[in-house]
Design a protein around this motif. Structure first.
Motif, PDB file in Angstrom:
ATOM      1  N   LEU A  26       0.822  -1.205   0.000  1.00  0.00           N
ATOM      2  CA  LEU A  26       0.000   0.000   0.000  1.00  0.00           C
ATOM      3  C   LEU A  26       0.858   1.259   0.000  1.00  0.00           C
ATOM      4  N   LYS A  27       1.993   1.219   0.673  1.00  0.00           N
ATOM      5  CA  LYS A  27       2.936   2.345   0.616  1.00  0.00           C
ATOM      6  C   LYS A  27       3.414   2.566  -0.818  1.00  0.00           C
ATOM      7  N   ALA A  28       3.725   1.467  -1.514  1.00  0.00           N
ATOM      8  CA  ALA A  28       4.193   1.581  -2.895  1.00  0.00           C
ATOM      9  C   ALA A  28       3.083   2.083  -3.819  1.00  0.00           C
ATOM     10  N   LEU A  29       1.855   1.661  -3.585  1.00  0.00           N
ATOM     11  CA  LEU A  29       0.740   2.171  -4.379  1.00  0.00           C
ATOM     12  C   LEU A  29       0.523   3.656  -4.120  1.00  0.00           C
ATOM     13  N   ALA A  30       0.643   4.071  -2.875  1.00  0.00           N
ATOM     14  CA  ALA A  30       0.483   5.484  -2.530  1.00  0.00           C
ATOM     15  C   ALA A  30       1.528   6.342  -3.229  1.00  0.00           C
ATOM     16  N   ALA A  31       2.719   5.785  -3.438  1.00  0.00           N
ATOM     17  CA  ALA A  31       3.777   6.529  -4.137  1.00  0.00           C
ATOM     18  C   ALA A  31       3.389   6.848  -5.571  1.00  0.00           C
ATOM     19  N   HIS A  32       2.407   6.144  -6.119  1.00  0.00           N
ATOM     20  CA  HIS A  32       1.893   6.405  -7.465  1.00  0.00           C
ATOM     21  C   HIS A  32       0.651   7.299  -7.431  1.00  0.00           C
ATOM     22  N   GLY A  33       0.365   7.878  -6.286  1.00  0.00           N
ATOM     23  CA  GLY A  33      -0.761   8.790  -6.180  1.00  0.00           C
ATOM     24  C   GLY A  33      -2.064   8.146  -5.771  1.00  0.00           C
ATOM     25  N   VAL A  34      -2.053   6.857  -5.427  1.00  0.00           N
ATOM     26  CA  VAL A  34      -3.267   6.184  -4.973  1.00  0.00           C
ATOM     27  C   VAL A  34      -3.634   6.691  -3.580  1.00  0.00           C
ATOM     28  N   ASP A  35      -4.877   7.064  -3.411  1.00  0.00           N
ATOM     29  CA  ASP A  35      -5.390   7.534  -2.118  1.00  0.00           C
ATOM     30  C   ASP A  35      -5.865   6.313  -1.332  1.00  0.00           C
ATOM     31  N   VAL A 348       0.049  -4.376  -9.987  1.00  0.00           N
ATOM     32  CA  VAL A 348      -1.338  -4.069  -9.614  1.00  0.00           C
ATOM     33  C   VAL A 348      -1.902  -2.972 -10.508  1.00  0.00           C
ATOM     34  N   LEU A 349      -1.172  -1.884 -10.633  1.00  0.00           N
ATOM     35  CA  LEU A 349      -1.681  -0.737 -11.386  1.00  0.00           C
ATOM     36  C   LEU A 349      -1.787  -1.038 -12.872  1.00  0.00           C
ATOM     37  N   ASP A 350      -0.845  -1.805 -13.401  1.00  0.00           N
ATOM     38  CA  ASP A 350      -0.952  -2.210 -14.808  1.00  0.00           C
ATOM     39  C   ASP A 350      -2.223  -3.013 -15.041  1.00  0.00           C
ATOM     40  N   ARG A 351      -2.533  -3.909 -14.097  1.00  0.00           N
ATOM     41  CA  ARG A 351      -3.734  -4.740 -14.246  1.00  0.00           C
ATOM     42  C   ARG A 351      -5.004  -3.904 -14.152  1.00  0.00           C
ATOM     43  N   LEU A 352      -4.952  -2.846 -13.343  1.00  0.00           N
ATOM     44  CA  LEU A 352      -6.118  -1.981 -13.180  1.00  0.00           C
ATOM     45  C   LEU A 352      -6.194  -0.901 -14.256  1.00  0.00           C
ATOM     46  N   GLY A 353      -5.147  -0.779 -15.067  1.00  0.00           N
ATOM     47  CA  GLY A 353      -5.141   0.239 -16.105  1.00  0.00           C
ATOM     48  C   GLY A 353      -4.891   1.633 -15.583  1.00  0.00           C
ATOM     49  N   VAL A 354      -4.187   1.729 -14.453  1.00  0.00           N
ATOM     50  CA  VAL A 354      -3.888   3.027 -13.846  1.00  0.00           C
ATOM     51  C   VAL A 354      -2.475   3.440 -14.238  1.00  0.00           C
ATOM     52  N   PRO A 355      -2.278   4.685 -14.705  1.00  0.00           N
ATOM     53  CA  PRO A 355      -0.927   5.133 -15.075  1.00  0.00           C
ATOM     54  C   PRO A 355       0.036   5.029 -13.898  1.00  0.00           C
ATOM     55  N   VAL A 356       1.270   4.657 -14.185  1.00  0.00           N
ATOM     56  CA  VAL A 356       2.280   4.515 -13.135  1.00  0.00           C
ATOM     57  C   VAL A 356       3.384   5.530 -13.331  1.00  0.00           C
ATOM     58  N   ARG A 357       4.020   5.872 -12.212  1.00  0.00           N
ATOM     59  CA  ARG A 357       5.149   6.782 -12.240  1.00  0.00           C
ATOM     60  C   ARG A 357       6.439   5.979 -12.441  1.00  0.00           C
ATOM     61  N   PRO A 358       7.551   6.646 -12.772  1.00  0.00           N
ATOM     62  CA  PRO A 358       8.823   5.924 -12.945  1.00  0.00           C
ATOM     63  C   PRO A 358       9.157   5.079 -11.711  1.00  0.00           C
ATOM     64  N   LEU A 359       9.713   3.890 -11.953  1.00  0.00           N
ATOM     65  CA  LEU A 359       9.995   2.952 -10.877  1.00  0.00           C
ATOM     66  C   LEU A 359      11.056   3.497  -9.945  1.00  0.00           C
ATOM     67  N   SER A 360      10.762   3.506  -8.649  1.00  0.00           N
ATOM     68  CA  SER A 360      11.721   3.910  -7.625  1.00  0.00           C
ATOM     69  C   SER A 360      11.800   2.786  -6.603  1.00  0.00           C
ATOM     70  N   LEU A 361      12.998   2.290  -6.363  1.00  0.00           N
ATOM     71  CA  LEU A 361      13.166   1.123  -5.502  1.00  0.00           C
ATOM     72  C   LEU A 361      13.455   1.480  -4.062  1.00  0.00           C
ATOM     73  N   GLY A 362      13.557   2.751  -3.722  1.00  0.00           N
ATOM     74  CA  GLY A 362      13.691   3.138  -2.311  1.00  0.00           C
ATOM     75  C   GLY A 362      15.121   3.196  -1.839  1.00  0.00           C
ATOM     76  N   ARG A 363      15.362   2.706  -0.633  1.00  0.00           N
ATOM     77  CA  ARG A 363      16.592   2.865   0.086  1.00  0.00           C
ATOM     78  C   ARG A 363      17.836   2.479  -0.716  1.00  0.00           C
ATOM     79  N   GLU A 364      17.756   1.378  -1.453  1.00  0.00           N
ATOM     80  CA  GLU A 364      18.957   0.882  -2.114  1.00  0.00           C
ATOM     81  C   GLU A 364      19.420   1.791  -3.245  1.00  0.00           C
ATOM     82  N   ALA A 365      18.548   2.665  -3.740  1.00  0.00           N
ATOM     83  CA  ALA A 365      18.951   3.546  -4.818  1.00  0.00           C
ATOM     84  C   ALA A 365      20.047   4.515  -4.389  1.00  0.00           C
ATOM     85  N   ALA A 366      20.095   4.777  -3.082  1.00  0.00           N
ATOM     86  CA  ALA A 366      21.090   5.708  -2.548  1.00  0.00           C
ATOM     87  C   ALA A 366      22.327   5.005  -2.040  1.00  0.00           C
ATOM     88  N   GLU A 367      22.345   3.669  -2.106  1.00  0.00           N
ATOM     89  CA  GLU A 367      23.467   2.914  -1.542  1.00  0.00           C
ATOM     90  C   GLU A 367      24.521   2.596  -2.604  1.00  0.00           C
TER      91      GLU A 367
END
Length: 367
Positions: A26-35, A348-367
């Protein structure tokens, strides 16, 4: 998209193994603007054993565990939901909610049944010709499952599901990552899981039998319900381990054991949250064998696989710190590359047909 989600609990992992799955996804979905609004009953003392405060990425509604409570909560949720979700295993009034949700959806909205224990659910339905899900499942627009692969998809389609999409467990790198070991938790093999009827015999075989075979090695048993379980002298019991302590648990042992519940092992393709949590923390994983392991982690390089407690004991007896660290590092690299909740949210969003934002993997991107 407005997502309204009925589940066991978002804020407490107390007798609630799905907590980290809900949080990560749900945190990852929220990052795409899901309320996101998460509805959970005030039941099983979960509110008294919270692991987290209400998160900034979801509003949490705790409703009374009463007939009036769930009805009011459903009326509120359905009022503005674009997607109304009922997860399995809420714990109270499950049958009533599962029947009521499809009727509650407003025009133009959709509803989904989200099964976080699909193998056990399908076994129960198969054993009961009068199970209410036989009539309820075809009325949902979509079935999501916690895992199960093709066997679960085929079983749900046979029940009349319009579509079934497995959304596997994964890791949230911001939550599960390497930390310093705790001296008081250092051991050769740790296992973390609540005592459940279809897990207990497998824990006896893969964990307790291995401990009995290796009296010179130390074993750590975490999870609720094991207090009166007979164990050998080299097994220490911790009781409930809150999610905030999971990283330290995984990082304090030479290796961590995963034991699937009987139904999940039988269906295969159902890695539990602990696999990804432990791999995200860089732990060396030993797992019981189940079909589909190599879809997630490579045996011998990223995870070790055993068919019995005797094999667990043999693996552990031959494991040194150098190899354990190598396996843990390789497993962590694999899950960060392919198995984060950011990856799952896109499915999930692809299956629902909801536009997605660029993939961000979180903590490891800064490591």
């Amino acid at each position: 998209m407005r997502l309204r989600f009925f589940g066991s609990s978002l804020v407490s992992s107390y007798w609630n193994g799905a907590a980290t799955y809900y949080r990560g996804l749900l945190k990852a979905l929220a990052a795409h603007g899901v309320d996101v609004v998460f509805y959970e009953p005030d039941a099983y003392q979960r509110q008294q054993h919270r692991d987290i405060v209400d998160p900034p990425w979801a509003r949490v509604v705790v409703y009374p565990a009463t007939a009036d409570g769930w009805r009011r909560a459903l009326d509120e949720a359905a009022h503005d939901a674009d997607l109304l979700v009922k997860a399995s295993g809420v714990g109270v009034f499950d049958r009533e909610l599962e029947i009521a949700v499809p009727d509650a959806v407003r025009p133009g909205a959709a509803c989904a049944w989200w099964d976080v224990d699909a193998p056990a659910t399908l076994d129960a339905v198969a054993a009961n010709p009068d199970d209410h899900l036989r009539g309820a499942v075809p009325r949902y627009d979509l079935v999501f499952t916690y895992g199960g692969g093709d066997p679960v998809v085929q079983a749900y389609m046979a029940l009349g599901a319009r579509a079934c999409v497995p959304i596997y467990n994964a890791v949230d790198p911001d939550t599960h990552h390497p930390v310093a070991a705790r001296d008081e938790w250092r051991c050769d093999l740790g296992f973390l899981g609540n005592r459940l009827p279809d897990r207990e015999a497998r824990v006896e075989d893969f964990f307790l039998d291995a401990a009995a075979r290796l009296p010179a090695k130390s074993f750590l048993l975490g999870g609720a319900g094991w207090e009166d379980k007979p164990v050998s002298a080299n097994v220490r019991r911790l009781g409930h381990v809150g999610s905030v302590d999971h990283n330290a648990f995984f990082c304090s042992s030479l290796a961590t054991l995963n034991v699937n519940r009987a139904s999940m092992a039988r269906y295969g393709f159902s890695p539990p949250t602990r696999v990804f949590e432990a791999a995200g923390a860089g732990a060396c994983l030993i797992t019981d064998r189940w079909e589909g392991i190599d879809r997630f982690l490579e045996p011998e390089r990223e995870i070790l696989v055993a068919d019995s407690g005797a094999e667990v004991a043999a693996l552990l007896d031959g494991l040194d710190e150098t190899r354990a660290k190598s396996i843990g590092a390789a497993g962590r690299e694999r899950v960060l590359a392919e198995h984060t909740y950011a990856h799952r949210a896109r499915t999930v969003l692809d299956r629902l047909g909801v536009p997605v934002r660029p993939l961000s993997l979180g903590r490891e991107a800064a490591e």
